[in-house]
Design a protein around this motif. Structure first.
Motif, PDB file in Angstrom:
ATOM      1  N   ALA A   1       0.782  -1.202  -0.112  1.00  0.00           N
ATOM      2  CA  ALA A   1      -0.147  -0.126   0.158  1.00  0.00           C
ATOM      3  C   ALA A   1       0.851   1.141  -0.138  1.00  0.00           C
ATOM      4  CB  ALA A   1      -0.859  -0.011   1.134  1.00  0.00           C
ATOM      5  N   MET A   2       2.162   1.202   0.134  1.00  0.00           N
ATOM      6  CA  MET A   2       3.099   2.237   0.191  1.00  0.00           C
ATOM      7  C   MET A   2       2.969   2.913  -1.192  1.00  0.00           C
ATOM      8  SD  MET A   2       5.138   2.740   2.904  1.00  0.00           S
ATOM      9  CE  MET A   2       5.171   1.793   4.563  1.00  0.00           C
ATOM     10  N   PRO A   3       2.645   4.418  -1.100  1.00  0.00           N
ATOM     11  CA  PRO A   3       2.657   5.108  -2.215  1.00  0.00           C
ATOM     12  C   PRO A   3       3.971   5.573  -2.561  1.00  0.00           C
ATOM     13  CG  PRO A   3       2.057   6.399  -0.418  1.00  0.00           C
ATOM     14  CD  PRO A   3       2.096   5.150   0.145  1.00  0.00           C
ATOM     15  N   ALA A   4       4.187   6.318  -3.681  1.00  0.00           N
ATOM     16  CA  ALA A   4       5.284   6.919  -4.242  1.00  0.00           C
ATOM     17  C   ALA A   4       5.894   7.739  -3.017  1.00  0.00           C
ATOM     18  CB  ALA A   4       5.418   7.454  -5.668  1.00  0.00           C
ATOM     19  N   SER A   5       7.324   7.789  -2.826  1.00  0.00           N
ATOM     20  CA  SER A   5       7.608   8.491  -1.882  1.00  0.00           C
ATOM     21  C   SER A   5       8.773   9.376  -2.347  1.00  0.00           C
ATOM     22  CB  SER A   5       8.538   7.411  -0.809  1.00  0.00           C
ATOM     23  OG  SER A   5       9.329   8.281   0.048  1.00  0.00           O
ATOM     24  N   ARG A   6       8.805  10.782  -1.859  1.00  0.00           N
ATOM     25  CA  ARG A   6      10.029  11.763  -2.118  1.00  0.00           C
ATOM     26  C   ARG A   6      11.321  11.208  -1.688  1.00  0.00           C
ATOM     27  NH1 ARG A   6      11.522  15.048   2.158  1.00  0.00           N
ATOM     28  NH2 ARG A   6       9.900  14.859   4.020  1.00  0.00           N
ATOM     29  N   TRP A   7      11.292   9.963  -1.037  1.00  0.00           N
ATOM     30  CA  TRP A   7      12.492   9.558  -0.354  1.00  0.00           C
ATOM     31  C   TRP A   7      13.345   8.774  -1.719  1.00  0.00           C
ATOM     32  CZ3 TRP A   7      16.067   9.047   3.388  1.00  0.00           C
ATOM     33  CH2 TRP A   7      16.978   8.152   3.609  1.00  0.00           C
ATOM     34  N   THR A   8      14.440   9.112  -2.094  1.00  0.00           N
ATOM     35  CA  THR A   8      15.159   8.552  -3.179  1.00  0.00           C
ATOM     36  C   THR A   8      16.215   7.673  -2.940  1.00  0.00           C
ATOM     37  OG1 THR A   8      16.810  10.550  -3.357  1.00  0.00           O
ATOM     38  CG2 THR A   8      14.652  10.819  -4.385  1.00  0.00           C
ATOM     39  N   GLY A   9      16.742   7.460  -1.656  1.00  0.00           N
ATOM     40  CA  GLY A   9      17.658   6.273  -1.652  1.00  0.00           C
ATOM     41  C   GLY A   9      17.071   4.787  -1.339  1.00  0.00           C
ATOM     42  N   ARG A  10      18.086   4.049  -1.121  1.00  0.00           N
ATOM     43  CA  ARG A  10      17.627   2.408  -0.659  1.00  0.00           C
ATOM     44  C   ARG A  10      16.919   2.573   0.402  1.00  0.00           C
ATOM     45  NH1 ARG A  10      23.165  -0.955  -0.837  1.00  0.00           N
ATOM     46  NH2 ARG A  10      21.546  -2.556  -0.466  1.00  0.00           N
ATOM     47  N   ARG A  11      15.702   1.789   0.427  1.00  0.00           N
ATOM     48  CA  ARG A  11      14.806   1.927   1.658  1.00  0.00           C
ATOM     49  C   ARG A  11      14.784   0.583   2.530  1.00  0.00           C
ATOM     50  NH1 ARG A  11       8.990   3.328  -0.631  1.00  0.00           N
ATOM     51  NH2 ARG A  11       8.707   4.586   1.492  1.00  0.00           N
ATOM     52  N   PHE A  12      14.736   0.627   3.766  1.00  0.00           N
ATOM     53  CA  PHE A  12      14.999  -0.767   4.617  1.00  0.00           C
ATOM     54  C   PHE A  12      13.695  -0.898   5.365  1.00  0.00           C
ATOM     55  CE2 PHE A  12      19.273   1.113   3.774  1.00  0.00           C
ATOM     56  CZ  PHE A  12      19.771  -0.011   2.934  1.00  0.00           C
ATOM     57  N   ALA A  13      13.346  -2.100   5.279  1.00  0.00           N
ATOM     58  CA  ALA A  13      12.123  -2.659   6.366  1.00  0.00           C
ATOM     59  C   ALA A  13      13.095  -3.356   7.293  1.00  0.00           C
ATOM     60  CB  ALA A  13      11.431  -3.737   5.645  1.00  0.00           C
ATOM     61  N   MET A  14      13.018  -2.969   8.641  1.00  0.00           N
ATOM     62  CA  MET A  14      14.008  -3.293   9.379  1.00  0.00           C
ATOM     63  C   MET A  14      13.310  -4.021  10.835  1.00  0.00           C
ATOM     64  SD  MET A  14      15.715   0.274  10.209  1.00  0.00           S
ATOM     65  CE  MET A  14      16.350   1.499   9.007  1.00  0.00           C
ATOM     66  N   LEU A  15      13.805  -5.311  10.894  1.00  0.00           N
ATOM     67  CA  LEU A  15      13.227  -6.122  11.805  1.00  0.00           C
ATOM     68  C   LEU A  15      13.424  -5.676  13.136  1.00  0.00           C
ATOM     69  CD1 LEU A  15      14.183  -9.831  10.520  1.00  0.00           C
ATOM     70  CD2 LEU A  15      11.936  -8.879  10.851  1.00  0.00           C
ATOM     71  N   GLU A  16      12.696  -5.636  14.116  1.00  0.00           N
ATOM     72  CA  GLU A  16      12.723  -5.108  15.500  1.00  0.00           C
ATOM     73  C   GLU A  16      12.007  -6.020  16.528  1.00  0.00           C
ATOM     74  OE1 GLU A  16      12.568  -0.666  17.427  1.00  0.00           O
ATOM     75  OE2 GLU A  16      10.768  -1.516  15.989  1.00  0.00           O
ATOM     76  N   PHE A  17      12.883  -6.454  17.504  1.00  0.00           N
ATOM     77  CA  PHE A  17      12.254  -6.947  18.777  1.00  0.00           C
ATOM     78  C   PHE A  17      11.478  -8.302  18.286  1.00  0.00           C
ATOM     79  CE2 PHE A  17      11.851  -2.607  20.341  1.00  0.00           C
ATOM     80  CZ  PHE A  17      13.070  -2.739  21.058  1.00  0.00           C
ATOM     81  N   VAL A  18      12.264  -9.167  18.128  1.00  0.00           N
ATOM     82  CA  VAL A  18      11.590 -10.793  17.661  1.00  0.00           C
ATOM     83  C   VAL A  18      11.506 -11.538  18.977  1.00  0.00           C
ATOM     84  CG1 VAL A  18      13.072 -10.656  15.541  1.00  0.00           C
ATOM     85  CG2 VAL A  18      14.160 -11.805  17.798  1.00  0.00           C
ATOM     86  N   ALA A  19      10.495 -12.415  18.882  1.00  0.00           N
ATOM     87  CA  ALA A  19      10.038 -13.320  20.050  1.00  0.00           C
ATOM     88  C   ALA A  19      11.284 -13.762  20.837  1.00  0.00           C
ATOM     89  CB  ALA A  19       9.415 -14.323  19.606  1.00  0.00           C
ATOM     90  N   GLY A  20      11.291 -13.532  22.234  1.00  0.00           N
ATOM     91  CA  GLY A  20      12.247 -13.856  23.039  1.00  0.00           C
ATOM     92  C   GLY A  20      13.569 -13.478  23.056  1.00  0.00           C
ATOM     93  N   ASP A  21      13.995 -12.531  22.227  1.00  0.00           N
ATOM     94  CA  ASP A  21      15.175 -11.636  21.852  1.00  0.00           C
ATOM     95  C   ASP A  21      15.840 -13.053  21.241  1.00  0.00           C
ATOM     96  OD1 ASP A  21      14.435  -9.491  22.613  1.00  0.00           O
ATOM     97  OD2 ASP A  21      14.799  -9.475  24.557  1.00  0.00           O
ATOM     98  N   GLU A  22      15.631 -14.091  20.703  1.00  0.00           N
ATOM     99  CA  GLU A  22      16.335 -15.302  20.347  1.00  0.00           C
ATOM    100  C   GLU A  22      16.937 -15.098  19.068  1.00  0.00           C
ATOM    101  OE1 GLU A  22      17.486 -17.553  22.080  1.00  0.00           O
ATOM    102  OE2 GLU A  22      16.197 -17.251  23.831  1.00  0.00           O
ATOM    103  N   PRO A  23      18.405 -15.500  18.508  1.00  0.00           N
ATOM    104  CA  PRO A  23      18.642 -15.442  17.222  1.00  0.00           C
ATOM    105  C   PRO A  23      17.989 -16.345  16.483  1.00  0.00           C
ATOM    106  CG  PRO A  23      20.551 -15.246  18.869  1.00  0.00           C
ATOM    107  CD  PRO A  23      19.239 -15.416  19.883  1.00  0.00           C
ATOM    108  N   ALA A  24      17.340 -17.485  16.856  1.00  0.00           N
ATOM    109  CA  ALA A  24      16.858 -18.490  15.993  1.00  0.00           C
ATOM    110  C   ALA A  24      15.291 -18.021  15.649  1.00  0.00           C
ATOM    111  CB  ALA A  24      16.556 -19.769  16.783  1.00  0.00           C
ATOM    112  N   ALA A  25      14.927 -17.155  16.368  1.00  0.00           N
ATOM    113  CA  ALA A  25      13.419 -16.349  16.187  1.00  0.00           C
ATOM    114  C   ALA A  25      13.872 -15.267  15.164  1.00  0.00           C
ATOM    115  CB  ALA A  25      13.059 -15.772  17.178  1.00  0.00           C
ATOM    116  N   PHE A  26      14.841 -14.550  15.368  1.00  0.00           N
ATOM    117  CA  PHE A  26      15.339 -13.618  14.301  1.00  0.00           C
ATOM    118  C   PHE A  26      15.744 -14.239  12.890  1.00  0.00           C
ATOM    119  CE2 PHE A  26      19.179 -12.174  12.119  1.00  0.00           C
ATOM    120  CZ  PHE A  26      18.902 -11.001  11.592  1.00  0.00           C
ATOM    121  N   LEU A  27      16.414 -15.236  12.836  1.00  0.00           N
ATOM    122  CA  LEU A  27      16.653 -15.859  11.425  1.00  0.00           C
ATOM    123  C   LEU A  27      15.532 -16.331  10.908  1.00  0.00           C
ATOM    124  CD1 LEU A  27      19.814 -17.843  12.552  1.00  0.00           C
ATOM    125  CD2 LEU A  27      19.767 -15.856  10.967  1.00  0.00           C
TER     126      LEU A  27
END
Length: 268
Positions: A218-244
């Motif tokens: 649903a994201m419309p066009a943005s005036r941002w022109t650089g690379r855009r990142f979808a950043m994972l944040e706060f996975v279940a239990g703070d566990e590396p396996a959950a992050f992967l």
């Protein structure tokens, strides 16, 4: 395919050292890491920032800097060490917090909102001198705790070097999320990705895959022109396996193309 690339916020792993986080991000085949200013790369510690930069460059990871500078409570003197750290880190973007933290946007007077906008404008101009963009955290109990307040603030700042992050408030219905994105989407640089309920219980990202596919589409066009990142944040239990596992899900949500010789099975 989404124009967002998969990334990680290191607040997810506050207790892990930087080299282990870089190894995890590389294993997950992410594109970037946003480094926490309250944990791994403190503001003013440019030596650590340069070390982390080398680690990221060796792993092919771009960087962003997650500061806790909060104008107007913080002024340009507070921005200076955080900005110097972002530059040493090689980060092209610095996140700041709009308004006094832990305060609802509805509680601000017109004069207080004006002071925040003025401070953010000054910070944006200073960051631009160093080739760094400024993105405002989109978070409960800030001046960007809902889309109308966020849009009003962006318009009051009126500086082309200021952008918005986006993340859903925990438990935000999908229809409301899509409406928010439509309202502020042209200003969005990056997003923070997680799967929480209203009580802030954490779940595997796979349980919210349809939600995020719809929201990002649903994201419309943005005036941002650089690379855009979808950043994972706060996975279940703070566990590396959950992050992967969440990183694998996020890559599929974004429909990231696999490099030659690789397959989706490698992410299972």
């Amino acid at each position: 395919m989404s124009d967002f690339e998969a990334a990680l916020c290191t607040v997810t792993f506050r207790k892990l050292p930087a080299d282990e986080i870089v190894a995890l991000a590389a294993k997950a085949r992410l594109a970037a890491v946003e480094w926490a200013g309250d944990a791994h790369v403190p503001p003013g510690d440019t030596a650590t920032a340069r070390t982390v930069r080398r680690l990221c460059e060796s792993a092919g990871l771009k960087t962003s800097y997650g500061s806790y500078v909060a104008p107007p409570s913080d002024d340009l003197s507070a921005l200076a060490p955080a900005l110097a750290t972002a530059v040493a880190l090689g980060a092209s973007n610095i996140r700041i917090w709009p308004g006094t933290r832990q305060r609802d946007s509805k509680d601000y007077s017109a004069n207080e909102r004006r002071a925040a906008a003025d401070a953010i404008r000054d910070m944006a101009a200073e960051a631009a001198r160093h080739g760094v963009t400024v993105s405002l955290e989109y978070h409960p109990q800030t001046l960007t705790d809902e889309s109308r307040s966020a849009l009003s603030l962006i318009e009051a700042v009126g500086h082309p070097n200021v952008y918005l992050y986006w993340q859903p408030r925990p438990g935000l219905p999908l229809d409301d999320a899509v409406a928010e994105i439509a309202r502020i989407g042209e200003h969005i640089s990056h997003v923070h990705v997680f799967a929480w309920d209203r009580a802030r219980n954490r779940f595997p990202l796979a349980s919210a895959a349809d939600y995020w596919q719809t929201a990002l589409a649903a994201m419309p066009a943005s005036r941002w022109t650089g690379r855009r990142f979808a950043m994972l944040e706060f996975v279940a239990g703070d566990e590396p396996a959950a992050f992967l596992a969440d990183a694998a899900t996020l890559r599929k949500i974004l429909k990231v193309e696999f490099p030659p010789g690789a397959s989706a099975a490698a992410d299972e």
